[in-house]
Enzyme design. Structure first.
Site, mmCIF file in Angstrom:
data_model
loop_
_atom_site.group_PDB
_atom_site.id
_atom_site.type_symbol
_atom_site.label_atom_id
_atom_site.label_comp_id
_atom_site.label_asym_id
_atom_site.label_seq_id
_atom_site.Cartn_x
_atom_site.Cartn_y
_atom_site.Cartn_z
ATOM 1 N N LYS A 139 64.233 -3.317 -23.797
ATOM 2 C CA LYS A 139 63.142 -3.404 -22.855
ATOM 3 C C LYS A 139 62.999 -4.800 -22.242
ATOM 4 O O LYS A 139 62.364 -4.962 -21.221
ATOM 5 C CB LYS A 139 61.819 -3.046 -23.557
ATOM 6 C CG LYS A 139 61.799 -1.660 -24.173
ATOM 7 C CD LYS A 139 60.410 -1.256 -24.665
ATOM 8 C CE LYS A 139 60.138 -1.797 -26.039
ATOM 9 N NZ LYS A 139 60.751 -1.047 -27.170
ATOM 10 N N GLY A 140 63.584 -5.802 -22.875
ATOM 11 C CA GLY A 140 63.303 -7.187 -22.493
ATOM 12 C C GLY A 140 63.581 -7.546 -21.047
ATOM 13 O O GLY A 140 62.894 -8.370 -20.458
ATOM 14 N N GLU A 194 70.383 -8.907 -18.485
ATOM 15 C CA GLU A 194 69.766 -9.204 -19.785
ATOM 16 C C GLU A 194 68.628 -10.201 -19.603
ATOM 17 O O GLU A 194 68.651 -11.015 -18.681
ATOM 18 C CB GLU A 194 70.803 -9.834 -20.720
ATOM 19 C CG GLU A 194 71.537 -8.863 -21.617
ATOM 20 C CD GLU A 194 70.666 -8.305 -22.728
ATOM 21 O OE1 GLU A 194 69.426 -8.398 -22.652
ATOM 22 O OE2 GLU A 194 71.243 -7.775 -23.687
ATOM 23 N N ASP A 195 67.669 -10.162 -20.513
ATOM 24 C CA ASP A 195 66.651 -11.206 -20.512
ATOM 25 C C ASP A 195 67.155 -12.426 -21.274
ATOM 26 O O ASP A 195 66.873 -13.560 -20.900
ATOM 27 C CB ASP A 195 65.319 -10.712 -21.096
ATOM 28 C CG ASP A 195 65.468 -10.088 -22.467
ATOM 29 O OD1 ASP A 195 66.510 -9.429 -22.710
ATOM 30 O OD2 ASP A 195 64.577 -10.241 -23.304
ATOM 31 N N ASP A 235 71.465 -14.258 -27.124
ATOM 32 C CA ASP A 235 71.146 -15.047 -28.319
ATOM 33 C C ASP A 235 72.407 -15.106 -29.192
ATOM 34 O O ASP A 235 73.314 -15.901 -28.926
ATOM 35 C CB ASP A 235 69.960 -14.356 -29.009
ATOM 36 C CG ASP A 235 69.314 -15.172 -30.104
ATOM 37 O OD1 ASP A 235 70.042 -15.783 -30.893
ATOM 38 O OD2 ASP A 235 68.079 -15.204 -30.209
ATOM 39 N N LYS A 270 70.873 -18.790 -24.950
ATOM 40 C CA LYS A 270 70.680 -19.682 -26.107
ATOM 41 C C LYS A 270 72.053 -19.928 -26.723
ATOM 42 O O LYS A 270 72.384 -19.344 -27.761
ATOM 43 C CB LYS A 270 69.794 -18.991 -27.159
ATOM 44 C CG LYS A 270 68.302 -19.168 -26.981
ATOM 45 C CD LYS A 270 67.570 -18.580 -28.199
ATOM 46 C CE LYS A 270 66.074 -18.803 -28.111
ATOM 47 N NZ LYS A 270 65.342 -18.187 -29.247
ATOM 48 N N ILE A 316 60.488 -17.928 -27.505
ATOM 49 C CA ILE A 316 59.746 -17.745 -26.253
ATOM 50 C C ILE A 316 59.330 -16.292 -26.055
ATOM 51 O O ILE A 316 60.016 -15.370 -26.517
ATOM 52 C CB ILE A 316 60.558 -18.241 -25.038
ATOM 53 C CG1 ILE A 316 61.968 -17.630 -25.060
ATOM 54 C CG2 ILE A 316 60.608 -19.752 -24.989
ATOM 55 C CD1 ILE A 316 62.774 -17.925 -23.824
ATOM 56 N N ARG A 323 54.983 -9.049 -23.674
ATOM 57 C CA ARG A 323 55.948 -8.768 -22.605
ATOM 58 C C ARG A 323 55.291 -8.856 -21.228
ATOM 59 O O ARG A 323 55.950 -9.164 -20.244
ATOM 60 C CB ARG A 323 56.543 -7.361 -22.766
ATOM 61 C CG ARG A 323 57.413 -7.168 -23.992
ATOM 62 C CD ARG A 323 58.219 -5.884 -23.848
ATOM 63 N NE ARG A 323 58.745 -5.384 -25.109
ATOM 64 C CZ ARG A 323 59.917 -5.722 -25.629
ATOM 65 N NH1 ARG A 323 60.689 -6.586 -25.020
ATOM 66 N NH2 ARG A 323 60.326 -5.208 -26.775
HETATM 67 C C1 PRP Z 1 66.834 -8.790 -27.285
HETATM 68 C C2 PRP Z 1 67.216 -9.148 -25.858
HETATM 69 C C3 PRP Z 1 68.705 -8.921 -25.832
HETATM 70 C C4 PRP Z 1 69.122 -9.180 -27.258
HETATM 71 C C5 PRP Z 1 69.782 -10.520 -27.365
HETATM 72 O O1 PRP Z 1 66.633 -7.431 -27.365
HETATM 73 O O2 PRP Z 1 66.544 -8.326 -24.934
HETATM 74 O O3 PRP Z 1 69.023 -7.611 -25.459
HETATM 75 O O4 PRP Z 1 67.945 -9.162 -28.057
HETATM 76 O O5 PRP Z 1 70.063 -10.839 -28.696
HETATM 77 P P1 PRP Z 1 71.521 -10.962 -29.267
HETATM 78 O O6 PRP Z 1 72.319 -11.806 -28.296
HETATM 79 O O7 PRP Z 1 71.298 -11.662 -30.583
HETATM 80 O O8 PRP Z 1 72.097 -9.608 -29.440
HETATM 81 P P2 PRP Z 1 65.845 -6.725 -28.564
HETATM 82 O O9 PRP Z 1 66.841 -6.140 -29.510
HETATM 83 O O10 PRP Z 1 64.819 -7.640 -29.121
HETATM 84 O O11 PRP Z 1 65.133 -5.528 -27.807
HETATM 85 P P3 PRP Z 1 64.098 -5.631 -26.601
HETATM 86 O O12 PRP Z 1 64.902 -5.952 -25.368
HETATM 87 O O13 PRP Z 1 63.487 -4.272 -26.563
HETATM 88 O O14 PRP Z 1 63.097 -6.711 -26.915
#
Ligand code: PRP
Length: 181
Positions: free
Chosen positions: A44-45, A100-101, A104, A132, A154, A166
């Protein structure tokens, strides 16, 4: 909600400027391309960034959504992203742009890249709002990143903590006491 924020990292105006630049980068990339790129929001991000990004582009695009989750309710990635909802469209032979948001650990990106390449996409481009790089555990990177950040936790503009924050229109750093409770 605002009182849980320690400091604002990016204002609405700063976000809008970067979104505009990312849209121009994509427009230049696909200039003269006959086929219509398929833009995919990784939910969802990325939803806020995605909606602003596609609206700032001139290139005609199609849109689709995929829900991938790896964090659950914690602030640490599980390292095992799960596909919660798959795409509706076929990616075979398509120019795919993944939005992507945040990148990581990179695990979500690797999972999406392998999946989309395995389904026969013609090209695969990744645009992320945040990167990141210091957190990376796998060798992968976005093609375009709006902001590089350190290890701050963040929230806002799509990014959550325990599914909250969000809908903040800006991006901020959460007060420690909120996630160390
Ligand atoms: C977050 C973000 C990326 C992912 C990045 O999603 O939106 O998709 O983590 O992390 P990574 O590089 O360590 O894989 P999350 O799983 O929190 O779901 P969300 O988008 O619903 O918040």
């Amino acid at each position: 909600m605002n009182s849980d924020i320690q400091s604002i990292v990016l204002s609405e105006k700063q976000i809008a400027e970067k979104v505009e630049k990312a849209a121009k980068w994509l427009d230049a990339k696909f200039e003269g391309t006959q086929s219509v790129p398929l833009m995919i929001s990784v939910l969802k991000g990325s939803v806020m960034f995605f909606c602003d990004l596609v609206r700032a582009m001139d290139t005609p695009v199609q849109i689709d959504f995929m829900t991938v989750s790896s964090y659950g309710s914690s602030s640490e990635s599980s390292g095992m992203p799960r596909i919660v909802m798959d795409l509706a469209a076929s990616v075979e032979g398509r120019d795919v742009v993944l939005v992507e948001d945040i990148v990581d650990s990179g695990n979500t990106l690797v999972k999406m890249r392998d999946l989309i390449s395995g389904r026969g996409a013609k090209s695969f481009t990744v645009v992320t709002l945040f990167d990141k790089p210091s957190r990376r555990t796998v060798n992968v990177s976005a093609d375009y990143s709006c902001f590089e950040i350190g290890n701050e936790f963040i929230v806002g503009y799509g990014l959550d903590y325990a599914q909250k924050y969000r809908n903040l229109p800006y991006v901020g750093i959460l007060k420690r006491e909120i996630y160390e409770k």
